[in-house]
Design a protein around this motif. Structure first.
Motif, PDB file in Angstrom:
ATOM      1  N   ASN A   1       0.809  -1.234   0.000  1.00  0.00           N
ATOM      2  CA  ASN A   1       0.000   0.000   0.000  1.00  0.00           C
ATOM      3  C   ASN A   1       0.840   1.281   0.000  1.00  0.00           C
ATOM      4  OD1 ASN A   1      -2.541   1.191  -0.201  1.00  0.00           O
ATOM      5  ND2 ASN A   1      -2.638   1.561   2.000  1.00  0.00           N
ATOM      6  N   HIS A   2       1.936   1.297  -0.725  1.00  0.00           N
ATOM      7  CA  HIS A   2       2.763   2.498  -0.859  1.00  0.00           C
ATOM      8  C   HIS A   2       2.381   3.222  -2.154  1.00  0.00           C
ATOM      9  CE1 HIS A   2       5.272   1.854   2.601  1.00  0.00           C
ATOM     10  NE2 HIS A   2       5.539   0.620   2.203  1.00  0.00           N
ATOM     11  N   LEU A   3       1.186   3.798  -2.160  1.00  0.00           N
ATOM     12  CA  LEU A   3       0.682   4.445  -3.370  1.00  0.00           C
ATOM     13  C   LEU A   3       1.427   5.742  -3.694  1.00  0.00           C
ATOM     14  CD1 LEU A   3      -3.144   3.775  -2.990  1.00  0.00           C
ATOM     15  CD2 LEU A   3      -1.386   2.401  -4.116  1.00  0.00           C
ATOM     16  N   GLU A   4       2.205   6.247  -2.764  1.00  0.00           N
ATOM     17  CA  GLU A   4       3.017   7.435  -3.048  1.00  0.00           C
ATOM     18  C   GLU A   4       4.077   7.139  -4.109  1.00  0.00           C
ATOM     19  OE1 GLU A   4       5.223   5.316   0.304  1.00  0.00           O
ATOM     20  OE2 GLU A   4       3.118   5.684  -0.177  1.00  0.00           O
ATOM     21  N   LEU A   5       4.316   5.873  -4.410  1.00  0.00           N
ATOM     22  CA  LEU A   5       5.297   5.484  -5.432  1.00  0.00           C
ATOM     23  C   LEU A   5       4.731   5.531  -6.851  1.00  0.00           C
ATOM     24  CD1 LEU A   5       6.947   2.442  -3.607  1.00  0.00           C
ATOM     25  CD2 LEU A   5       7.801   4.793  -3.783  1.00  0.00           C
ATOM     26  N   ILE A   6       3.439   5.772  -7.004  1.00  0.00           N
ATOM     27  CA  ILE A   6       2.819   5.777  -8.334  1.00  0.00           C
ATOM     28  C   ILE A   6       3.581   6.668  -9.324  1.00  0.00           C
ATOM     29  CG2 ILE A   6       0.740   6.532  -9.599  1.00  0.00           C
ATOM     30  CD1 ILE A   6      -0.912   5.246  -7.300  1.00  0.00           C
ATOM     31  N   PRO A   7       3.993   7.902  -8.970  1.00  0.00           N
ATOM     32  CA  PRO A   7       4.730   8.729  -9.945  1.00  0.00           C
ATOM     33  C   PRO A   7       6.091   8.155 -10.350  1.00  0.00           C
ATOM     34  CG  PRO A   7       3.807  10.099  -8.216  1.00  0.00           C
ATOM     35  CD  PRO A   7       3.631   8.675  -7.778  1.00  0.00           C
ATOM     36  N   GLU A   8       6.671   7.271  -9.535  1.00  0.00           N
ATOM     37  CA  GLU A   8       7.947   6.647  -9.882  1.00  0.00           C
ATOM     38  C   GLU A   8       7.753   5.492 -10.863  1.00  0.00           C
ATOM     39  OE1 GLU A   8      10.301   5.478  -6.483  1.00  0.00           O
ATOM     40  OE2 GLU A   8       9.684   7.274  -5.376  1.00  0.00           O
ATOM     41  N   ILE A   9       6.538   4.955 -10.927  1.00  0.00           N
ATOM     42  CA  ILE A   9       6.272   3.745 -11.699  1.00  0.00           C
ATOM     43  C   ILE A   9       5.510   4.037 -12.996  1.00  0.00           C
ATOM     44  CG2 ILE A   9       4.988   1.548 -11.585  1.00  0.00           C
ATOM     45  CD1 ILE A   9       5.771   1.485  -8.578  1.00  0.00           C
ATOM     46  N   PHE A  10       4.652   5.053 -12.981  1.00  0.00           N
ATOM     47  CA  PHE A  10       3.776   5.362 -14.116  1.00  0.00           C
ATOM     48  C   PHE A  10       4.072   6.749 -14.668  1.00  0.00           C
ATOM     49  CE2 PHE A  10       1.525   2.336 -11.476  1.00  0.00           C
ATOM     50  CZ  PHE A  10       1.056   1.420 -12.392  1.00  0.00           C
ATOM     51  N   THR A  11       3.831   6.925 -15.973  1.00  0.00           N
ATOM     52  CA  THR A  11       3.924   8.256 -16.573  1.00  0.00           C
ATOM     53  C   THR A  11       2.690   9.056 -16.139  1.00  0.00           C
ATOM     54  OG1 THR A  11       2.758   7.563 -18.578  1.00  0.00           O
ATOM     55  CG2 THR A  11       5.177   7.398 -18.599  1.00  0.00           C
ATOM     56  N   PRO A  12       2.759  10.378 -16.150  1.00  0.00           N
ATOM     57  CA  PRO A  12       1.606  11.185 -15.730  1.00  0.00           C
ATOM     58  C   PRO A  12       0.349  10.937 -16.570  1.00  0.00           C
ATOM     59  CG  PRO A  12       3.564  12.565 -15.938  1.00  0.00           C
ATOM     60  CD  PRO A  12       3.920  11.207 -16.470  1.00  0.00           C
ATOM     61  N   ASP A  13       0.542  10.539 -17.843  1.00  0.00           N
ATOM     62  CA  ASP A  13      -0.607  10.327 -18.731  1.00  0.00           C
ATOM     63  C   ASP A  13      -0.925   8.841 -18.932  1.00  0.00           C
ATOM     64  OD1 ASP A  13       1.747   9.820 -20.111  1.00  0.00           O
ATOM     65  OD2 ASP A  13       1.058  10.753 -21.970  1.00  0.00           O
ATOM     66  N   ILE A  14      -0.590   8.014 -17.942  1.00  0.00           N
ATOM     67  CA  ILE A  14      -0.850   6.571 -18.007  1.00  0.00           C
ATOM     68  C   ILE A  14      -2.300   6.306 -18.413  1.00  0.00           C
ATOM     69  CG2 ILE A  14      -1.187   6.609 -15.483  1.00  0.00           C
ATOM     70  CD1 ILE A  14      -0.296   3.476 -17.469  1.00  0.00           C
ATOM     71  N   VAL A  15      -2.504   5.319 -19.282  1.00  0.00           N
ATOM     72  CA  VAL A  15      -3.849   4.862 -19.619  1.00  0.00           C
ATOM     73  C   VAL A  15      -3.905   3.390 -19.233  1.00  0.00           C
ATOM     74  CG1 VAL A  15      -5.574   4.502 -21.415  1.00  0.00           C
ATOM     75  CG2 VAL A  15      -4.075   6.505 -21.512  1.00  0.00           C
ATOM     76  N   PHE A  16      -4.847   3.071 -18.350  1.00  0.00           N
ATOM     77  CA  PHE A  16      -5.007   1.720 -17.813  1.00  0.00           C
ATOM     78  C   PHE A  16      -6.309   1.154 -18.354  1.00  0.00           C
ATOM     79  CE2 PHE A  16      -6.523  -1.126 -14.415  1.00  0.00           C
ATOM     80  CZ  PHE A  16      -5.434  -1.961 -14.297  1.00  0.00           C
ATOM     81  N   HIS A  17      -6.202   0.179 -19.283  1.00  0.00           N
ATOM     82  CA  HIS A  17      -7.383  -0.456 -19.885  1.00  0.00           C
ATOM     83  C   HIS A  17      -7.721  -1.704 -19.076  1.00  0.00           C
ATOM     84  CE1 HIS A  17      -6.708   2.076 -23.422  1.00  0.00           C
ATOM     85  NE2 HIS A  17      -5.431   1.698 -23.379  1.00  0.00           N
ATOM     86  N   ALA A  18      -8.971  -1.803 -18.628  1.00  0.00           N
ATOM     87  CA  ALA A  18      -9.401  -2.952 -17.827  1.00  0.00           C
ATOM     88  C   ALA A  18     -10.803  -3.361 -18.243  1.00  0.00           C
ATOM     89  CB  ALA A  18      -9.368  -2.590 -16.347  1.00  0.00           C
ATOM     90  N   PRO A  19     -11.201  -4.589 -17.947  1.00  0.00           N
ATOM     91  CA  PRO A  19     -12.546  -5.039 -18.292  1.00  0.00           C
ATOM     92  C   PRO A  19     -13.654  -4.181 -17.667  1.00  0.00           C
ATOM     93  CG  PRO A  19     -11.189  -6.904 -17.644  1.00  0.00           C
ATOM     94  CD  PRO A  19     -10.398  -5.657 -17.361  1.00  0.00           C
ATOM     95  N   THR A  20     -13.335  -3.551 -16.544  1.00  0.00           N
ATOM     96  CA  THR A  20     -14.324  -2.708 -15.864  1.00  0.00           C
ATOM     97  C   THR A  20     -14.342  -1.273 -16.373  1.00  0.00           C
ATOM     98  OG1 THR A  20     -12.696  -2.306 -14.125  1.00  0.00           O
ATOM     99  CG2 THR A  20     -14.277  -4.087 -13.749  1.00  0.00           C
TER     100      THR A  20
END
Length: 187
Positions: free
Chosen positions: A62-81
């Protein structure tokens, strides 16, 4: 008259065939090693490290503060939902997993990297403690599996496409599915 070949002496077979210990040593992996080739270990690529950090550090810990280190600012996440975008979209998807399955645990089973593209196969274990698609929580343990494809840019995940076994989850929580055999009863 054709003669059958003589069997090789056992001592010669021992020299030719690898020992069980050497087979085990060739197939062991650590989190910093890759599974690019069956039986071989290779150092983790930067992309593989990014993928593993997302599941282990962001989702499991649950270290969501790491999101900017892992994803680009314009990330697009395609999911079935539905699709999500940007850091806020990744955070919402991560929060949704935690809300549906507070005790979830992801294990990345395989990763394949090819240039700026990658794919991972993961499994998640959890307990059904929240409603899923209008079905009340059952308290049953579930195991989910998925494959996800990634596109990387500048060392970060820029786009992903998730395909998970939603039918499997429905079967595990006892949702009757038209045309499907019912899940075996737990003993």
């Amino acid at each position: 008259m054709k003669r059958s070949p003589k069997p090789l002496p056992i001592a010669l077979l021992a020299l030719i065939l690898p020992s069980p210990a050497s087979i085990h040593a060739q197939t062991r992996r650590t989190p910093t090693q890759s599974s690019h080739h069956q039986g071989a270990t290779m150092p983790a690529t930067p992309q593989e490290t990014v993928i593993r950090r997302y599941y282990e550090e962001c989702l499991n810990q649950n270290h969501l503060e790491l999101i900017p280190e892992i994803f680009t600012p314009d990330i697009v996440f395609h999911a079935p939902t539905g699709d999500a975008s940007g850091y806020a979209g990744v955070r919402q998807a991560s929060d949704r997993v935690r809300a549906l399955f507070p005790d979830h645990h992801f294990v990345v089973e395989d990763i394949v990297i090819n240039g700026d593209k990658g794919a991972a196969r993961w499994s998640m274990t959890a307990t059904n403690t929240a409603p899923i698609a209008g079905v009340p929580p059952t308290g049953k343990p579930i195991t989910n599996s998925a494959v996800i494809f990634y596109r990387f840019r500048d060392g970060k995940i820029a786009e992903s496409w998730l395909q998970m076994d939603q039918v499997g989850i429905f079967r595990q929580i006892g949702v009757p599915l038209p045309g499907a055999q019912s899940a075996p009863a737990a003993h």
